[in-house]
Design an enzyme around this catalytic site. Structure first.
Site, mmCIF file in Angstrom:
data_model
loop_
_atom_site.group_PDB
_atom_site.id
_atom_site.type_symbol
_atom_site.label_atom_id
_atom_site.label_comp_id
_atom_site.label_asym_id
_atom_site.label_seq_id
_atom_site.Cartn_x
_atom_site.Cartn_y
_atom_site.Cartn_z
ATOM 1 N N HIS A 17 0.696 -1.211 -0.221
ATOM 2 C CA HIS A 17 -0.001 0.337 -0.088
ATOM 3 C C HIS A 17 0.810 1.462 0.242
ATOM 4 C CE1 HIS A 17 -3.478 -2.021 1.037
ATOM 5 N NE2 HIS A 17 -2.648 -3.018 2.142
ATOM 6 N N THR B 233 -6.271 6.571 7.992
ATOM 7 C CA THR B 233 -6.590 7.019 6.537
ATOM 8 C C THR B 233 -6.517 5.500 5.832
ATOM 9 O OG1 THR B 233 -4.478 6.550 5.951
ATOM 10 C CG2 THR B 233 -5.813 8.866 6.581
HETATM 11 ZN ZN LIG Z 1 -0.913 6.939 6.220
#
Ligand SMILES: [Zn+2]
Length: 247
Positions: free
Chosen positions: A86, A197
């Site tokens: 990610h 987030t």
């Molecule tokens: Zn972050």
């Protein structure tokens, strides 16, 4: 039909067991940001949460000054550099602490998003670093450092010189890194309560967004974007949250 259900159940089990390694959420497409809440029961707060991050900070609405005193104490540390599927994440061993209102949070890792997830008066920056800290009780505090393009960032040179190219790859950083050197000289910041987030989007995270951006070269930015072209969650509703000036 029965077999398909059994296979689907097994798939869920595997994802749960290896949730750190499983890259089954993304930023775009079928498993993109708008779908996170539906991907796993544990991710529901990504959709239902009222104190989600990131946010657009409207400076005209920032009126008060935070009572909390923010102190940092970082030290040079050896570190691993991980491509977790990610982002690129740097994991210093004993990199130091952040203290907010008497509570000490230990630096756990820092990682990058492009463009910056945070916006200030609607403006995003090319990159942001999130410095993630954890208290002994498991509470999280994150410092966001915004980047503008310009001179090369000397502190990040050893990180960007050898980015692990594939998800799951890990490099040992050449030399040590002092995370304190990443912070802008002026420590004025915006502080508020938000969330992670990324899934599971857990709330009750203390955010400290540095007002002053620091510099990164366009070559350094390009090296990161070669691996992650876009890994930013869109801004979330503020829902009347108080954003204060911290020092
Ligand atoms: Zn972050």
């Amino acid at each position: 039909m029965k077999t398909r259900i059994a296979i689907a159940a097994l798939g869920t089990l595997l994802f749960t067991s290896f949730s750190n390694a499983a890259a089954h959420w993304t930023y775009q497409g079928k498993t993109g940001t708008s779908q996170w809440a539906n991907l796993e029961a544990d991710y529901a707060v990504c959709g239902t949460g009222q104190r989600q991050s990131p946010i657009n900070i409207e400076t005209r609405k920032v009126t008060g000054t935070a009572a909390q005193v923010i102190g940092v104490s970082y030290a040079p540390a050896n570190a691993d550099v991980v491509n977790n599927g990610h982002t690129i994440q740097v994991e210093p061993a004993n990199g130091g602490t952040l203290t907010i209102d008497g509570v000490e949070y230990k630096l756990a890792q820092f990682h990058f998003h492009t463009p910056s997830e945070e916006k200030i008066d609607g403006k995003s920056y090319p990159l942001v670093a999130h410095l993630v800290h954890k208290s002994a009780e498991g509470k999280l505090a994150v410092i966001a450092v915004l980047f503008r393009t310009g001179k090369a960032n000397a502190t990040l040179k050893p990180v960007f010189a050898s980015l692990p190219a594939k998800a799951g790859d890990k490099h040992v950083l050449d030399g040590t890194i002092n995370v304190g050197d990443l912070l802008p000289a002026k420590r004025d910041n915006y502080t508020f309560i938000g969330s992670l987030t990324t899934p599971p989007c857990s709330e009750d995270v203390r955010w400290v967004v540095m007002k002053t951006p620091v510099s990164i070269s366009s070559a350094q930015l390009a090296a990161f974007r070669k691996l992650y072209k876009m890994n930013a969650r869109p801004v979330q509703a503020v829902n009347g949250r108080e954003v204060l000036v911290g020092r």
